[in-house]
Scaffold this motif. Structure first.
Motif, mmCIF file in Angstrom:
data_model
loop_
_atom_site.group_PDB
_atom_site.id
_atom_site.type_symbol
_atom_site.label_atom_id
_atom_site.label_comp_id
_atom_site.label_asym_id
_atom_site.label_seq_id
_atom_site.Cartn_x
_atom_site.Cartn_y
_atom_site.Cartn_z
ATOM 1 N N ALA A 49 -31.071 -53.712 32.252
ATOM 2 C CA ALA A 49 -29.757 -53.399 32.802
ATOM 3 C C ALA A 49 -29.844 -53.338 34.318
ATOM 4 N N ALA A 58 -22.484 -55.169 36.634
ATOM 5 C CA ALA A 58 -23.659 -54.856 35.825
ATOM 6 C C ALA A 58 -24.029 -56.047 34.958
ATOM 7 N N TYR A 59 -25.314 -56.202 34.720
ATOM 8 C CA TYR A 59 -25.821 -57.235 33.832
ATOM 9 C C TYR A 59 -26.733 -56.565 32.809
ATOM 10 N N TYR A 60 -26.689 -57.094 31.592
ATOM 11 C CA TYR A 60 -27.492 -56.534 30.508
ATOM 12 C C TYR A 60 -28.287 -57.630 29.804
ATOM 13 N N LYS A 65 -27.157 -55.376 24.990
ATOM 14 C CA LYS A 65 -25.724 -55.528 25.275
ATOM 15 C C LYS A 65 -24.895 -54.904 24.165
ATOM 16 N N THR A 69 -25.383 -48.675 28.429
ATOM 17 C CA THR A 69 -24.471 -48.728 29.571
ATOM 18 C C THR A 69 -25.163 -48.149 30.799
ATOM 19 N N VAL A 70 -25.172 -48.918 31.868
ATOM 20 C CA VAL A 70 -25.757 -48.457 33.127
ATOM 21 C C VAL A 70 -24.632 -48.016 34.063
ATOM 22 N N LEU A 81 -28.733 -44.450 32.395
ATOM 23 C CA LEU A 81 -28.720 -45.441 31.328
ATOM 24 C C LEU A 81 -28.366 -44.711 30.038
#
Length: 122
Positions: A49, A58-60, A65, A69-70, A81
């Motif tokens: 994350a 944000a990227y996961y 995914k 959740t960051v 996190l």
């Protein structure tokens, strides 16, 4: 020099939740992207994350995914996190890092903390 301290790991049953924290000191919190990485036994460290310096992007990793959740809170210099629906495959040591150049380039993350271990039992 930025220093990072991770916390919040522990032992949890499959399907459970944990929230990890990464406290930053030194540097300017809003000037760097941050990321969560993990390293399972016998495996390489992987990015799971990433969050931009302003917290808007944000990227996961596909493996987390929809479950993780960051977020980051600038007033407290903390990145979180939230991990839900944990699976045994999530067992690893979790680390946070910073990136002051390009948040998408995982090789540029640095200033690693000591990590916090997460164990998910089946």
């Amino acid at each position: 020099q930025v220093q990072l301290v991770e916390s919040g790991g522990g032992l949890v049953q499959s399907g459970g939740s944990l929230r990890l924290s990464c406290v930053a000191s030194g540097g300017t919190f809003s000037s760097y992207a941050m990321g969560w990485f993990r390293q399972a036994p016998g495996k390489e460290r992987e990015a799971i994350a990433l969050i931009s310096d302003d917290g808007t992007t944000a990227y996961y990793a596909d493996s987390v995914k929809g479950r993780f959740t960051v977020s980051r809170e600038s007033a407290k210099n903390i990145m979180y996190l939230q991990m839900n629906s944990l699976e045994p495959e999530d067992t690893a040591v979790y680390y946070c890092g910073t990136n002051s150049r390009d948040m998408r380039e995982v090789s540029w993350y640095e200033n690693w903390g000591h990590g916090t271990p997460v164990t998910v039992s089946s």
